[in-house]
Write an enzyme that holds these catalytic residues in place. Structure first.
Site, PDB file in Angstrom:
ATOM      1  N   LYS A  24      31.179  45.222   7.352  1.00 11.84           N
ATOM      2  CA  LYS A  24      30.102  45.645   6.446  1.00 11.84           C
ATOM      3  C   LYS A  24      29.602  44.465   5.607  1.00 11.84           C
ATOM      4  O   LYS A  24      28.714  44.618   4.775  1.00 11.84           O
ATOM      5  CB  LYS A  24      30.613  46.752   5.518  1.00 11.84           C
ATOM      6  CG  LYS A  24      30.876  48.076   6.233  1.00 11.84           C
ATOM      7  CD  LYS A  24      30.992  49.197   5.206  1.00 11.84           C
ATOM      8  CE  LYS A  24      30.879  50.592   5.765  1.00 11.84           C
ATOM      9  NZ  LYS A  24      31.556  50.882   6.993  1.00 11.84           N
ATOM     10  N   LYS A  74      42.210  34.108   9.042  1.00 14.42           N
ATOM     11  CA  LYS A  74      42.377  33.636   7.659  1.00 14.42           C
ATOM     12  C   LYS A  74      43.361  32.462   7.558  1.00 14.42           C
ATOM     13  O   LYS A  74      43.230  31.622   6.673  1.00 14.42           O
ATOM     14  CB  LYS A  74      42.815  34.784   6.750  1.00 14.42           C
ATOM     15  CG  LYS A  74      41.698  35.815   6.535  1.00 14.42           C
ATOM     16  CD  LYS A  74      42.106  36.877   5.548  1.00 14.42           C
ATOM     17  CE  LYS A  74      40.999  37.903   5.384  1.00 14.42           C
ATOM     18  NZ  LYS A  74      41.287  38.877   4.342  1.00 14.42           N
ATOM     19  N   ASN A  95      39.484  33.303   2.812  1.00 16.46           N
ATOM     20  CA  ASN A  95      38.457  34.254   3.262  1.00 16.46           C
ATOM     21  C   ASN A  95      37.046  33.777   2.934  1.00 16.46           C
ATOM     22  O   ASN A  95      36.074  34.428   3.306  1.00 16.46           O
ATOM     23  CB  ASN A  95      38.696  35.659   2.686  1.00 16.46           C
ATOM     24  CG  ASN A  95      38.291  35.764   1.231  1.00 16.46           C
ATOM     25  OD1 ASN A  95      38.205  34.759   0.519  1.00 16.46           O
ATOM     26  ND2 ASN A  95      38.023  36.974   0.779  1.00 16.46           N
ATOM     27  N   ASP A 111      40.268  37.684  -2.193  1.00 17.11           N
ATOM     28  CA  ASP A 111      40.790  39.044  -2.000  1.00 17.11           C
ATOM     29  C   ASP A 111      41.532  39.563  -3.238  1.00 17.11           C
ATOM     30  O   ASP A 111      41.321  40.703  -3.664  1.00 17.11           O
ATOM     31  CB  ASP A 111      41.744  39.093  -0.798  1.00 17.11           C
ATOM     32  CG  ASP A 111      41.000  38.982   0.523  1.00 17.11           C
ATOM     33  OD1 ASP A 111      39.821  39.387   0.570  1.00 17.11           O
ATOM     34  OD2 ASP A 111      41.597  38.495   1.499  1.00 17.11           O
ATOM     35  N   ALA A 137      54.228  43.761   3.920  1.00 13.85           N
ATOM     36  CA  ALA A 137      54.470  42.366   3.538  1.00 13.85           C
ATOM     37  C   ALA A 137      53.807  41.422   4.538  1.00 13.85           C
ATOM     38  O   ALA A 137      54.397  40.436   4.978  1.00 13.85           O
ATOM     39  CB  ALA A 137      55.975  42.110   3.456  1.00 13.85           C
ATOM     40  N   GLY A 139      49.772  39.578   5.681  1.00  8.94           N
ATOM     41  CA  GLY A 139      48.784  38.710   5.065  1.00  8.94           C
ATOM     42  C   GLY A 139      48.089  39.355   3.876  1.00  8.94           C
ATOM     43  O   GLY A 139      47.789  38.677   2.879  1.00  8.94           O
ATOM     44  N   ALA A 140      47.842  40.662   3.953  1.00 13.46           N
ATOM     45  CA  ALA A 140      47.142  41.338   2.857  1.00 13.46           C
ATOM     46  C   ALA A 140      47.976  41.256   1.577  1.00 13.46           C
ATOM     47  O   ALA A 140      47.455  40.960   0.490  1.00 13.46           O
ATOM     48  CB  ALA A 140      46.857  42.790   3.227  1.00 13.46           C
ATOM     49  N   ARG A 161      58.779  47.446   6.248  1.00 10.86           N
ATOM     50  CA  ARG A 161      59.601  47.847   7.394  1.00 10.86           C
ATOM     51  C   ARG A 161      60.619  46.748   7.709  1.00 10.86           C
ATOM     52  O   ARG A 161      61.795  47.007   7.865  1.00 10.86           O
ATOM     53  CB  ARG A 161      58.665  48.095   8.589  1.00 10.86           C
ATOM     54  CG  ARG A 161      59.334  48.584   9.820  1.00 10.86           C
ATOM     55  CD  ARG A 161      58.310  48.965  10.858  1.00 10.86           C
ATOM     56  NE  ARG A 161      57.441  47.832  11.236  1.00 10.86           N
ATOM     57  CZ  ARG A 161      56.439  47.925  12.107  1.00 10.86           C
ATOM     58  NH1 ARG A 161      56.164  49.085  12.676  1.00 10.86           N
ATOM     59  NH2 ARG A 161      55.708  46.872  12.407  1.00 10.86           N
ATOM     60  N   THR A 162      60.137  45.503   7.760  1.00  8.50           N
ATOM     61  CA  THR A 162      61.035  44.365   7.959  1.00  8.50           C
ATOM     62  C   THR A 162      61.335  43.782   6.581  1.00  8.50           C
ATOM     63  O   THR A 162      60.515  43.049   6.013  1.00  8.50           O
ATOM     64  CB  THR A 162      60.359  43.300   8.855  1.00  8.50           C
ATOM     65  OG1 THR A 162      59.804  43.955   9.992  1.00  8.50           O
ATOM     66  CG2 THR A 162      61.338  42.224   9.282  1.00  8.50           C
TER      67      THR A 162
END
Ligand code: ATR
Length: 291
Positions: A24, A74, A95, A111, A137, A139-140, A161-162
């Site tokens: 967008k 990125k 970014n 970001d 955990a 890149g975001a 999760r990891t």
């Protein structure tokens, strides 16, 4: 004058990614340009996964003025630029690319600033002395931890999760908070069963329509549940949060607008009106009061 000659005089911007069709960013930046009276073009650029630097070099060689970078480039953008801003260096991700006065490529990351602006300005969510849980955990998460810590939360827990990836991010950023003990890490099944003021969902599970299993106790009467993904429908995390009556449940569209506004400001030196843009793109949004 032919239309292509005419076009070549207009400052060119673009977003590069793969896939890119869904982006967008052109709509957002062209709206900002209209709002501010700035004369520019903004397009989408698809690059093969191994052609990032080639496509970017061509873009700037042909007079491109600035570039937004999205998944999966990125990190490549970090390698490409000559210099990184502090946030981009610590996030390990870029970014926004622009050229400085001496012609050097600078890589920025807007970001985290985008998320904070959306939380504070649009949603009226304060971070200081608040308990924050980040789920994921990747890149975001890496891009938002530093600006969040600067706001001095009482606790910032990263659950993944990891677990080792969450621990690595907590270790990397432990110096940025007011004290090293307020950033913690754990596995998803070790999340304490207690309410958080803010739960930030930063996994990519929702992209495949999956939800991450979380304890319902993390939602208290004042909890804001924020999905960094955005979508026209509620994401699986948002559906889950609404079913347990979180006070505010939102997606990351506001963050997308704010990170774009910051990139626009870097490039053009003028700040667009994001509240108006929010209203333009989502006229029925009740979740985001406009100021
Ligand atoms: P991004 O740059 O979008 O953050 P990423 O770096 O690939 O993408 O990270 C994806 C994140 O989503 C990771 O935290 C990942 O967990 P792992 O580190 O354990 O892989 C998380 N994730 C993706 N799918 C998930 C799922 N089905 N359940 C739980 N976590 C998931």
């Amino acid at each position: 004058m032919s239309s292509s000659e005419n076009n070549s005089k207009i400052d060119q911007y673009a977003v590069i990614g793969n896939p890119i069709e869904h982006s967008k960013s052109p709509d957002i930046h062209l709206l900002f340009a209209d709002q501010t009276g700035e004369h520019l073009n903004y397009k989408k650029m698809l690059a093969e996964e191994d052609k990032f630097s080639q496509v970017v070099t061509e873009f700037f060689t042909n007079g491109g003025k600035g570039l937004n970078v999205t998944v999966p480039f990125k990190n490549d953008a970090c390698e490409f630029v000559d210099e990184l801003t502090e946030y981009a260096k610590n996030a390990g991700a870029v970014n926004t690319i622009y050229k400085n006065e001496s012609g050097k490529f600078i890589g920025a990351n807007t970001d985290g600033i985008g998320l904070l602006r959306d939380l504070k300005k649009s949603l009226r969510v304060q971070i200081i002395n608040k308990k924050i849980l980040i789920v994921g955990a990747g890149g975001a998460t890496q891009g938002i931890v530093e600006p969040l810590l600067h706001e001095q939360p009482s606790e910032l827990l990263i659950a993944n999760r990891t677990a080792s990836k969450a621990e690595a991010i907590a270790e990397q950023f432990k110096e940025f908070g007011p004290n090293v003990s307020n950033i913690k890490a754990c596995a998803l099944n070790e999340i304490p069963k207690q309410p958080y003021d803010l739960v930030l969902h930063a996994t990519s599970a929702g992209l495949q329509g999956n939800n991450v299993e979380l304890p319902v106790e993390i939602i208290g009467s004042n909890t804001c549940c924020y999905d960094l993904l955005y979508s026209d429908q509620d994401t699986p995390f948002m559906q889950w949060a609404k079913s347990y009556h979180a006070e505010k449940v939102v997606d990351g569209f506001g963050m997308l607008l704010e990170q774009a506004a910051e990139a626009f400001y870097i490039w053009r030196g003028i700040r667009p009106d994001t509240a108006m843009a929010q209203h333009y793109f989502r006229p029925d949004s009740k979740a985001k009061p406009h100021l």
